[in-house]
Design a protein around this motif. Structure first.
Motif, short mmCIF file in Angstrom:
data_model
loop_
_atom_site.label_atom_id
_atom_site.label_comp_id
_atom_site.label_asym_id
_atom_site.label_seq_id
_atom_site.Cartn_x
_atom_site.Cartn_y
_atom_site.Cartn_z
N ASP A 192 -39.93 -30.46 59.02
CA ASP A 192 -40.44 -29.15 58.62
C ASP A 192 -39.32 -28.25 58.10
OD1 ASP A 192 -43.07 -29.73 59.24
OD2 ASP A 192 -42.87 -29.07 61.31
N TYR A 193 -38.09 -28.56 58.51
CA TYR A 193 -36.91 -27.81 58.06
C TYR A 193 -35.81 -28.81 57.72
CZ TYR A 193 -39.38 -24.13 60.61
OH TYR A 193 -40.34 -23.26 61.07
N SER A 194 -35.19 -28.60 56.58
CA SER A 194 -34.09 -29.49 56.16
C SER A 194 -33.04 -28.66 55.44
CB SER A 194 -34.59 -30.57 55.20
OG SER A 194 -35.65 -31.31 55.73
N VAL A 195 -31.81 -29.12 55.46
CA VAL A 195 -30.75 -28.54 54.65
C VAL A 195 -30.22 -29.63 53.72
CG1 VAL A 195 -28.44 -27.54 54.60
CG2 VAL A 195 -30.08 -26.77 56.31
N LEU A 196 -30.32 -29.37 52.43
CA LEU A 196 -29.79 -30.28 51.43
C LEU A 196 -28.41 -29.77 51.06
CD1 LEU A 196 -30.31 -32.68 49.53
CD2 LEU A 196 -31.35 -31.07 47.92
N ASP A 197 -27.38 -30.52 51.45
CA ASP A 197 -25.99 -30.08 51.26
C ASP A 197 -25.46 -30.61 49.94
OD1 ASP A 197 -23.46 -29.05 51.79
OD2 ASP A 197 -22.81 -30.89 52.80
N PHE A 198 -24.96 -29.71 49.11
CA PHE A 198 -24.47 -30.08 47.78
C PHE A 198 -22.95 -30.24 47.71
CE2 PHE A 198 -28.26 -27.44 46.17
CZ PHE A 198 -29.08 -28.55 46.06
#
Length: 336
Positions: A277-283
């Protein structure tokens, strides 16, 4: 994560003035809710954060509150003018630069209405010239001199924003304010800043607006300026959502808006296939050869789908599966 300064897109001087007079948790909470901009001050979702801030003031590791914007709200604007004039008089600068002119009245009006000089080019140019003459001798003076130089730079940026009808002067000044907070007001501290993403992103002009008539071409954001000032040391986190509703209680002309289904192949559609439900896509460590380093469709700016190499715009993207609108705290309730 060891953040000990929480900064908002609210008035730098307003918050400084309000919090310096508080002594108890209730007074700190009142100072924050009276001074922060409405999206935070009156928000039911933000109130627990502000209560936490207030409660830390009696601990050995208090959380500091700060603003990065140059705008002044009543009654701070009146006290600002009194203190500014007092300092400049003590330095013999007020009489030399503005005595016998209408500068004080113009400044008083401008603090209340940033558009006051928007249609008077001659008055605008005279005012800017006078502000520059006041700033120049302060810049290399004491820390107090430098503070008032910064405040005058904020006045100048507000006037320029109104006259030019452009956010660029404000963006540049908010960046300078944040640099000052990090280097002078809170050195050796870790700051977290809560602002509209359109201010914080970098390479703003590289973003292609797919459906809008206007573009970001040629525009400079606060993030662009910060990228020049800091060699690393900043992590910019954008926010997006797959579905739900968005909106805010202070939008008087409309209620919450239901999010459209994200376009097939967009960043939100791809993140929506995950179970989280929550994610962090790290660039930050994405190589230039990776598909994410090519232009992708996403909607982290006002839920409008745009195309960009997002790895060059922000450092990470917080994905929320179901967004909920910002609602107003009930002033008659003791429960947030």
């Amino acid at each position: 994560m060891n953040f000990d300064v929480l900064a908002f897109e609210s008035g730098l001087y307003d918050l400084r003035l309000a919090t310096e007079r508080a002594t108890t948790p209730d007074e700190y909470l009142q100072a924050a809710t009276n001074t922060l901009s409405r999206p935070w001050a009156e928000s039911k979702q933000v109130r627990p954060v502000l209560r936490y801030y207030a409660e830390t003031q009696t601990t050995e590791t208090p959380l500091h509150l700060a603003g990065i914007d140059g705008a002044l709200r009543p009654p701070s604007d009146s006290l600002f003018l009194v203190r500014l004039k007092s300092h400049l008089l003590s330095q013999n600068q007020w009489a030399e630069v503005v005595e016998g002119t209408n500068f004080e009245q113009t400044l008083r009006t401008q603090l209340r209405n940033p558009l006051a000089l928007a249609r008077d080019t001659a008055a605008y140019r005279q005012f800017i010239t006078q502000v520059d003459r006041l700033i120049q001798p302060l810049e290399d003076g004491s820390s107090k001199d430098e503070f008032w130089a910064l405040m005058l730079e904020n006045v100048k940026a507000q006037v320029q924003t109104g006259f030019q009808r452009s956010y660029e002067p404000r963006n540049r000044q908010m960046a300078h304010n944040l640099v000052w907070l990090a280097a002078e007001a809170h050195p050796d501290r870790k700051l977290i800043v809560w602002i509209a993403s359109s201010h914080g992103v970098r390479n703003l002009s590289s973003i292609e607006r797919i459906t809008a008539d206007r573009s970001y071409e040629g525009q400079t954001s606060m993030g662009d300026v910060l990228a020049e000032k800091f060699d690393g040391g900043i992590y910019t986190l954008g926010i997006t959502a797959h579905g739900g509703k968005y909106g805010a209680f202070y939008w008087d002309d409309q209620g919450p808006t239901t999010l459209d289904e994200p376009s097939a192949g967009s960043v939100e559609a791809l993140l929506g296939t995950l179970s989280h439900d929550y994610s962090v896509l790290d660039f930050t460590d994405v190589p230039s050869s990776h598909w994410l380093s090519k232009p992708q469709v996403a909607r982290p700016l006002g839920y409008e789908e745009m195309r960009a190499d997002w790895t060059e715009v922000m450092d990470g993207l917080l994905f929320i599966r179901t967004m909920h609108p910002n609602t107003k705290v009930d002033p008659n309730s003791n429960v947030d």
